[in-house]
Design an enzyme around this catalytic site. Sequence first.
Site, mmCIF file in Angstrom:
data_model
loop_
_atom_site.group_PDB
_atom_site.id
_atom_site.type_symbol
_atom_site.label_atom_id
_atom_site.label_comp_id
_atom_site.label_asym_id
_atom_site.label_seq_id
_atom_site.Cartn_x
_atom_site.Cartn_y
_atom_site.Cartn_z
ATOM 1 N N GLU A 1 -26.494 -43.219 19.044
ATOM 2 C CA GLU A 1 -25.890 -42.222 18.151
ATOM 3 C C GLU A 1 -27.025 -41.353 17.629
ATOM 4 O O GLU A 1 -27.959 -41.879 17.011
ATOM 5 C CB GLU A 1 -25.242 -42.913 16.934
ATOM 6 C CG GLU A 1 -23.834 -43.349 17.107
ATOM 7 C CD GLU A 1 -23.266 -43.953 15.806
ATOM 8 O OE1 GLU A 1 -22.187 -43.533 15.397
ATOM 9 O OE2 GLU A 1 -23.896 -44.849 15.219
ATOM 10 N N HIS B 1 -29.726 -43.821 16.174
ATOM 11 C CA HIS B 1 -29.222 -45.173 15.936
ATOM 12 C C HIS B 1 -29.032 -45.887 17.269
ATOM 13 O O HIS B 1 -28.070 -45.640 17.984
ATOM 14 C CB HIS B 1 -27.909 -45.085 15.137
ATOM 15 C CG HIS B 1 -27.327 -46.411 14.808
ATOM 16 N ND1 HIS B 1 -25.987 -46.621 14.627
ATOM 17 C CD2 HIS B 1 -27.912 -47.615 14.617
ATOM 18 C CE1 HIS B 1 -25.776 -47.891 14.362
ATOM 19 N NE2 HIS B 1 -26.927 -48.515 14.352
ATOM 20 N N SER C 1 -29.229 -48.102 10.273
ATOM 21 C CA SER C 1 -27.818 -48.223 10.644
ATOM 22 C C SER C 1 -26.946 -48.073 9.409
ATOM 23 O O SER C 1 -25.728 -48.115 9.496
ATOM 24 C CB SER C 1 -27.567 -49.555 11.342
ATOM 25 O OG SER C 1 -28.044 -50.603 10.539
ATOM 26 N N ASN D 1 -20.518 -47.853 13.191
ATOM 27 C CA ASN D 1 -20.419 -48.864 12.140
ATOM 28 C C ASN D 1 -19.251 -48.603 11.203
ATOM 29 O O ASN D 1 -18.731 -49.521 10.578
ATOM 30 C CB ASN D 1 -21.731 -48.963 11.360
ATOM 31 C CG ASN D 1 -22.764 -49.750 12.154
ATOM 32 O OD1 ASN D 1 -22.426 -50.391 13.156
ATOM 33 N ND2 ASN D 1 -24.011 -49.695 11.745
#
Length: 721
Positions: free
Chosen positions: A475, A463, A442, A513
Amino acid sequence: MSTPTVVLHDAATGVTLTLDDGVGVLSLDQPDSPVNTLNSRLGPVFEEAFDRVLHDAAFTALVLASGKADTWIAGADIEELRGLQRAEDGAALARGGQQLLARLAQLPKPVVAAINGAALGGGLEVALACHHRIAADHPKTILALPETQLGLLPGAGGTQRLPRIVGLQAALDMILTGKNIRARKAWQMGLVHELVHPAILRDVAMRRARELARGIAPPVRKRRTGAATVLLEDNALGRMVVFRQAREQVLAKTRGNYPGPLAALDAVQRGYSDGEAAGYAAEAEHFGQLAMTPVCKQLTYLFFAGNALKKEEVRRADGTPAAHAPVRKLGVIGAGFMGAGITTVAVQAGTPVRLKDAAWPRVAAGWRAVREVVRERLRRKQLTRAQFDDTMALVGGTTDWRGFADCDLVIEAVFEDLAVKHGVVRDLEREAPRSIIASNTSTIPIRDIAAAAAHPERVLGMHFFSPVHKMPLLEVIVTPQTSPEATATAVAYGRRLGKTVIVVQDGAGFYVNRILAPYLNESGRLLDEGATIEAIDRALADYGFPVGPLTLLDEVGLDIAGKSGPIMAAAFGERLTPPATLTQVIASGRLGRKAKRGFYRYDEQGKRQGPDESVYALAPHPARQVVSADEICRRTVYPLLNEAVRCLEDGIIASPRDGDIGAVYGIGFPPFRGGPFRTIDALGAATLVRELETLDTRFPGRFTPAALLREHAAGGTHFHP
Ligand code: 3H9
């Protein structure tokens, strides 16, 4: 036995009425559509069919059936609802639906619904108007009133008929949550009268129709009602208690952001207090008004955006679609929380998995974590014992490389350390030579991981979000070297796992993120400046996030969240540098819920208690002060919106739509706001630029508006046309 004769066929709507040995079969098979939906063209055709059945003595009964394999009727055509311009038109549409179904319910000949797949929204309302309902016992048979999830309420009589069929509390549970009811559960709760094998659905429906026409009572399972239910539902006082509790629950859950459930509650209540006619009238009025709300528009936008994304193909540079390879066997490296989570969703999708870790106790712990989730499904009767055994048999544990040679895809979920990941990449290129290598990192840029690969075209990021079996987003992260075929394979496989997949370009924090970073950082800065833990979390939960940012940090784990801080700071400098308190709290050894110590206190069982005020001692100013919810939201949400625009500007995401879906499905950005880009469009780019500039004056360097945002502000344009 006579051969069925076609009495009516309308090619445009796909409606056919046949007469088969005294029983009419009205079937719907909408042309050029994978599902049946209810559109305005159907009304007159149904009317004509009902007239024929009513006036022609050759018809003794009617069976309603679908010509589609997996859906019965998926509800009103949402595209058509989207076109409604005025509340009056919406109300008229609902009244039209109610009247049509009232005719069906009042037909003096028995009407049997043969339900062979999804009966949703208006589709279930059609079934509710039938006199007898038989469902095929199949996983595709789901019954629900999902209208509130679209910002609406059931508008074709659902709020009136359902409570009278399954009882008030069960009906409210379905209407207010929109949840899916599987066939068996529907039978147990009395929503359908019979449950049969799909192969005999049609035959049983025909036989039952004939018997009903001859006055033979069908086998009916009596709904079990406990004393408490009778006490609460069979008298006005008890019902008042039920309505009050339901309202409180709705408000606690939606924080007043979703008008649909409250309107539905009102319509149901009016039906009991003022009579059914008043209930139907309230239902139609509310339907029209809700269809005009921004909430409804955003939620329907998300429905179509999600569907479009599901079908989007990965393309090569020349624009041609890239082929994807089947994933017949998956390798997972690292049997920790994420590795076990990925294994869980993979075996549930029927893929054999090699799950590898360095030592057997770790492999065994991973295996147990998989079993726990799958067993929960067995416990909930979503799986049979045989299905449970078959699923678990797909998990193969190992501490060496045996069984990797024929993996089509390997996902690594090892420790977030570049040297360790490089070792894994080298090992995999040797041991699983034809596999695509995906990293579940991540934080670490994929191109850094791919640097160790002889074939970087086969390396990408997948992800997943935690917990993997619950979080809907994936993702897929690609570098300029990743081949379109590898990307297409990862995307197709992610979809097979039931995930909504967005493809993003490589870069620190990827998309989700990265937008989360300023949001979390600013909540930490507010804490530094004296805001309380509760005030911050409450303001953002009220804004519409499922939980506030400090609760989120506790849930994710402060150690995990802390890892991305330095990476984001290194990549983006001051703008995304984590604040003092967050760093201090992490350094103080608080790990969040899993260690029963974070921003909140937890008891021995891990149940959350109040905020942990000793955190304040770690802030530069330990004293607390009142910070308004408005200030908290502007400080945290506006930089999130700005960062989303920067991601678009930098080419991290391909479109505003992907940015909206990624934020809603990845971090629970309030769905009723439609996502960051829809929020900016609603607010106006110029307003956001002004707000950011004001903040930038107060806190230089962190709120500078993105260039693309300024462009939209200057041009008065929107991200979504
Ligand atoms: C309502 O009923 C109001 C009433 O109470 C009152 C009226 C007065 N409309 O999802 P998929 C399309 S509100 C338009 O990929 P799956 C979908 O867009 C309605 N289109 O398949 C897609 O099109 P495309 C309440 C619809 O197998 C294609 O069908 N009903 C509708 O994964 C395939 O869909 C709902 O909210 C619709 N109602 O899932 C149910 N439904 O191929 C919404 C589907 O062009 N639908 N489409 O992209 C679903 O939940 C899922 O589509 C379903 C199938 C479970 C049915």
